[in-house]
Design a protein around this motif. Sequence first.
Motif, short mmCIF file in Angstrom:
data_model
loop_
_atom_site.label_atom_id
_atom_site.label_comp_id
_atom_site.label_asym_id
_atom_site.label_seq_id
_atom_site.Cartn_x
_atom_site.Cartn_y
_atom_site.Cartn_z
N ILE B 254 12.39 -44.24 17.02
CA ILE B 254 12.75 -43.95 15.63
C ILE B 254 14.26 -43.20 15.67
O ILE B 254 14.24 -42.36 16.42
N GLY B 255 14.81 -43.82 14.95
CA GLY B 255 16.53 -43.36 14.85
C GLY B 255 16.69 -42.24 13.83
O GLY B 255 17.40 -42.21 12.94
N GLY B 256 15.99 -41.10 14.03
CA GLY B 256 16.15 -39.88 13.33
C GLY B 256 15.06 -40.00 12.09
O GLY B 256 14.86 -41.09 11.74
N SER B 257 14.62 -38.74 12.01
CA SER B 257 13.71 -38.54 11.07
C SER B 257 13.66 -37.31 10.08
O SER B 257 13.98 -37.46 8.95
N PHE B 258 13.63 -36.07 10.86
CA PHE B 258 14.04 -34.80 10.23
C PHE B 258 13.02 -34.46 8.89
O PHE B 258 13.37 -33.82 8.13
N GLY B 259 12.01 -35.17 8.94
CA GLY B 259 11.00 -34.68 7.85
C GLY B 259 11.26 -35.86 6.80
O GLY B 259 10.08 -36.15 5.95
N MET B 260 12.21 -36.68 6.66
CA MET B 260 12.32 -37.60 5.52
C MET B 260 11.22 -38.92 5.73
O MET B 260 10.91 -39.46 4.94
N LYS B 261 10.87 -39.04 7.03
CA LYS B 261 10.04 -40.05 7.34
C LYS B 261 8.52 -39.79 7.38
O LYS B 261 7.94 -40.57 8.03
N LEU B 262 8.07 -38.87 6.60
CA LEU B 262 6.79 -38.50 6.59
C LEU B 262 6.14 -38.67 5.32
O LEU B 262 4.95 -38.35 4.95
N HIS B 263 6.82 -39.06 4.37
CA HIS B 263 6.46 -39.20 2.99
C HIS B 263 6.19 -40.77 2.58
O HIS B 263 6.78 -41.59 3.15
N VAL B 264 5.40 -41.06 1.34
CA VAL B 264 5.10 -42.34 1.12
C VAL B 264 6.17 -42.78 0.09
O VAL B 264 6.59 -41.97 -0.87
N TYR B 265 6.83 -43.83 0.29
CA TYR B 265 8.05 -44.40 -0.36
C TYR B 265 7.57 -45.78 -0.78
O TYR B 265 6.90 -46.47 -0.29
N HIS B 266 7.95 -46.05 -2.13
CA HIS B 266 7.47 -46.94 -2.92
C HIS B 266 7.77 -48.42 -2.19
O HIS B 266 6.75 -48.97 -2.19
N GLU B 267 8.73 -48.46 -1.93
CA GLU B 267 9.20 -49.62 -1.05
C GLU B 267 8.12 -49.89 0.02
O GLU B 267 7.83 -51.18 0.56
N GLN B 509 10.62 -38.50 18.48
CA GLN B 509 11.82 -38.88 17.62
C GLN B 509 13.09 -38.75 18.11
O GLN B 509 14.13 -38.43 17.44
N GLY B 510 13.16 -38.41 19.53
CA GLY B 510 14.35 -37.93 20.27
C GLY B 510 14.61 -36.80 20.52
O GLY B 510 15.17 -36.41 21.00
N GLN B 511 13.60 -35.89 19.99
CA GLN B 511 13.72 -34.45 20.41
C GLN B 511 12.98 -34.04 21.51
O GLN B 511 13.20 -32.99 22.21
N GLY B 512 12.38 -34.99 22.35
CA GLY B 512 11.70 -34.81 23.57
C GLY B 512 10.55 -34.51 23.86
O GLY B 512 10.04 -33.95 24.75
N THR B 513 9.54 -34.84 22.62
CA THR B 513 8.20 -34.66 22.78
C THR B 513 7.41 -35.22 24.20
O THR B 513 6.68 -34.30 24.72
N GLU B 514 8.01 -36.17 24.23
CA GLU B 514 7.30 -37.01 25.71
C GLU B 514 7.66 -36.31 27.02
O GLU B 514 6.79 -36.14 27.75
N ALA B 515 8.82 -35.51 26.95
CA ALA B 515 9.57 -34.99 28.08
C ALA B 515 8.61 -33.69 28.34
O ALA B 515 8.07 -33.49 29.35
N ILE B 516 8.36 -33.02 27.19
CA ILE B 516 7.56 -31.66 27.52
C ILE B 516 6.07 -31.98 27.68
O ILE B 516 5.64 -30.97 28.66
N ILE B 517 5.47 -33.00 26.98
CA ILE B 517 4.19 -33.07 27.29
C ILE B 517 3.87 -33.47 28.93
O ILE B 517 3.35 -32.99 29.59
#
Lengths: 293, 791
Positions: B254-267, B509-517
């Motif tokens: 996912i190419g960046g998210s920053f909280g924006m991609k956790l909401h329901v969007y009409h589209e 999302q590019g922050q390295g979650t998989e790396a630290i896990i």
Amino acid sequence: MDFEETAVKARAFSYFRAATIDQALDAHARAGDDARFIAGGQSLVPALSLRLQAPRLLIDITHIAELRGIGREGAYLRIGALTRHCEMLTEPLIAEFAPLLHAAAPFVAHPAIRNRGTFGGSVALADPASEFPAMTLALDAEIEIAGASGRRRVRADEFFIDLFETALQPGELITAIYVPLFKADQRFVFDELARRRGDYALVGCGMLATFASDRIDDIRISFFSVGNRPTRAKAAEAALIGFGLDAEHIAAAQAALAGDLAPPENDEVPPAMRLHLARVLLGRLLGRLGEGA
Amino acid sequence: MTAPLTSLDRPNSYIGRSLPRPNAKRLLAGRGRYVSDLRLPRMLYAAFLRSPHAHAKIVSIRTDEARALEGVHLVATGADLAKICTPWTGTLDHFKGMTSAPQLPLPLDRVVWAGQAVVAVVAENRATAEDALELIEVDYEDLPIVVDIDVAREAGGPLVNPGTASNICFRSQIDSGKVDDAFAHAAHVVEEEITFGRHTAVTLEPRAIVADYDPAAGMLTVHHGTQTPYQFQDLYSRHYGIPEARVRVIATDIGGSFGMKLHVYHEDMAVVGLSILLGRPVKYVADRIESFVSDIHARDHRVRARMALDAKGEILAMDVLDLTAIGAFSTYPRTSVVEGNQVIRLIGAPYRFRNYRATLEVIFQNKVQTSQYRAVGHPIACAVTERMVDMAAVKLGLDPFAIRAQNVIPDDAYPQTSPTGYRFEALSHQACLKRLHELMNYEGLRAEQAELRKRGIYRGIGIATFVEITNPSPAFYGVGGARISSQDGAIVSLTPSGEVRCLISVTEQGQGTEAIISQIVADQLGLAQEHVKVITGDTEVTPHGGATWACRGAGIGGETALQAARALKRNILEIAALILQEQPSALDIVDGDVVDAGTRNQRMPIAEIARIAYFRSDTLPPGTQAQLTVSHHFAPQGYPFAFTNGVQGCSLEVDVDTGLIKLLKHFIVEDCGRVINPMLVDEQLRGGIVQGLGAALLEECRYSETGQLVNGSLADYLVPMPMEMPDIVIAHVETPTADTELGAKGVGEAGTAAASACVLNAVNDALAPFGAAVNSIPITPTKVLKALKRF
Ligand SMILES: Cc1cc2nc3c(=O)[nH]c(=O)nc-3n(C[C@H](O)[C@H](O)[C@H](O)COP(=O)(O)OP(=O)(O)OC[C@H]3O[C@@H](n4cnc5c(N)ncnc54)[C@H](O)[C@@H]3O)c2cc1C
């Protein structure tokens, strides 16, 4: 069909690659109003993607040899319309004979855009916030136009008419821009105020002055991002011609700008602020010009 | 000279070590699998016709010509989708009294912001779909528009939702003490109104979704560029009436998210419905303009604040009113009031004073929704508090460091409860302030500032302390009735070859979650990191969990992985003990080998244990069933949130003739508890700071009086770019949380939390010789020149 279906959003158009000026003019004439020349595409392609423009035919002029090349012709440097912005930075003839364009080029967009965008395209579009159109005014350049009735040369002073409106008639092509050769008794300065490097400026200005010892014999000052078209500051010029660049005359030129510029209403930069910025920039540039620039 | 040995010198000690992200190379090599890139067989493309009006009645929609266009498969209106999708409402029960109108994928009879999707077209390709949009005719009847926040609050003014009593979505009040009393007896009072513009996330990859409904299997698969696949699995299931087990949401790269991609969007909801109607995969990728007019925006607050101090500079009380306008709806399912709620609860958080009163008013208007975006509420709370503190310092003639050192909660005074009810386990304001003072060479900067002022160069120095909310418990959403998990799950297996697979619910999302896990699992199990494979982001495969939001990946996901890895290790050692005829406690695992716990002598590779368990179980003692797959869930207990803290500093120069600001250097001292990967933590801080600096100086969604977004392109909406960004100097203080074995807290939002406050203070410091001040973010040249009365 093997393009990424999500990416292409322009309306469908036909494409014709012209090999000569005549072919290009001909194709345009036959398509009527529904055609556009495409050069670097750095302004046209975004407009197509946004469907702000939707011509039926694109005429690619980038393979027309006659529109290329930079060379001396008498008292002028002939700069082919297809000269790319990046070449303004790298071509020795530009640095020597049109150094104001060389100085302005780093401020035009970013390298990727400079690699494709063309001088002719920039002048043809005549965006009032663009650097090069305004510099053709400061340079007293002439724009060479090819059209149905043949070729003609129009002085930059007569070329820029109103917002995105120029002396170019529909279907006409800019073939080259003629810039008077830079002379030993001349000095130039260029700068702009922008919030980020590479952006269209809040205010920008370039000027070319001819000195007789320490006095200004002639000066052409051109602003961009100040109104509907690139604008010469004739009152400010008049306040300087015949004088040395001392604090008093710089202040007079700054004051005179009120008569030269009438910045439009804007939600972010009010007219009075733009005029203020133009004065600040003019003061700084004249200071640099006085130091030899 | 050799440095003394530390715990990092033992084998497989990955916790605390800077290591590159294993997935970085794949992404750099162009091998990312973004939803935008995805092409499925028989896939169709959606495009949306959008409202040109900020508020209007839909009188009629004519779609015949569009339907007739070659290549068009479906034209759907609000009514078509309402038949298969149930409406949603963006409220939560714990926000008492909040309201919001029900929402549908596409509106039935009224549009409420300019840019709202009205009609959907599905075609063979996007260009054809766009052609068809041009053939649709919608007749609108203008309705009164609510744009300005003051107009929105006027009694008897126009209403966003006709038929309601007012444009108020939510009101909340906190009153913890004798505020009026404190102000009445204060030696000094400072007061200011500070405004914060709207801005938005501007992710490199816009929102992207491919919905693929298979009518034969009754199965919905959604490839979705989201941070929270489980939340969407639940929502698609419930709103489209498909059993949860038959909804699969896959969120890979996912190419960046920053909280924006956790909401329901009409589209996005619409695209799921379009796929159900067609029985074919349907793709939608927002273009940049669509992103600007339909992604959530954030901030948009106007805060009036007062601070009372005694004669010595001791803060006595604060009194604040936060007005925030959130658009026409409250966002689903997390609402649009969380930001305001956090603003009023975080104001004053670093400081000791007890008397606090705050009112929050959340207001509807005809603009796109605002909601949670990186550092929700923090930058506003921080800027308001820290501006007040600086104003007080000026008034009292105190140095900004001194007044803060005097008022922060002392490091040895924890645990503490803030006047707003937040419980702090252990913070380190004093240590951070002290470290920042050295780090930025504060005395040197002040001397330089004084010297340059004599030459007409105006530099400013700003600092800002902050507190960040991380590791949220169900107190955040669960208690409000939202099916948003605050726990995480992990499944860890030993493969037949002796490697380890970890399926985990936190996402990358590019922050390295998989790396630290992978670092945590390798560290805890005792094997090389490259032998741990981490898999995230597929509801069919990974266990249910909260995924990524509110700084929880390391603190909660990391602890889940840690405990799962420990459980697997116990199971491996149990089998090893049987094979080696030892007690499990006498054995350990180092670098993939079972060793004697005491002598570290190698006994056998874990690969051998795997081989025996999987292929020669006949050689194990009768009754032995090797459990080499372990699943484990972890939900935070103890403190409802793990608060972190820190302090930022910056140095900048204001051109007082042009109003342009040059950022010279930025500093941060941050305490996120246990640092798992210092390099990734620093990346998070840098990225967060840059976003905060964008907010401070550049980013703003500007609207016309008629509710049109006037700068919805990257030429007009200015994001921070490298040329304008300063060097960022980072230092850490580590105060681990005792609530988990791992001790990690969050760090993703700390940079954004205080960067804009820092810049606001520094600009005002620079303008001080002129008696001028700015009180509005972003700080544009226009605002600076106005403050200086230059035009
Ligand atoms: C992100 C971005 C940032 C930019 N920033 C700047 C900036 O800071 N300053 C700046 O000045 N520009 C900027 N530009 C615009 C860029 O300089 C363009 O290249 C230039 O304006 C047009 O040149 P072109 O060759 O790309 O023309 P095209 O896009 O191909 O054409 C533009 C128009 O000119 C016409 N045209 C082109 N050539 C001719 C010709 N020879 N005769 C007649 N008509 C012709 C076309 O028909 C069309 O209408 C930016 C562009 C982008 C995408």
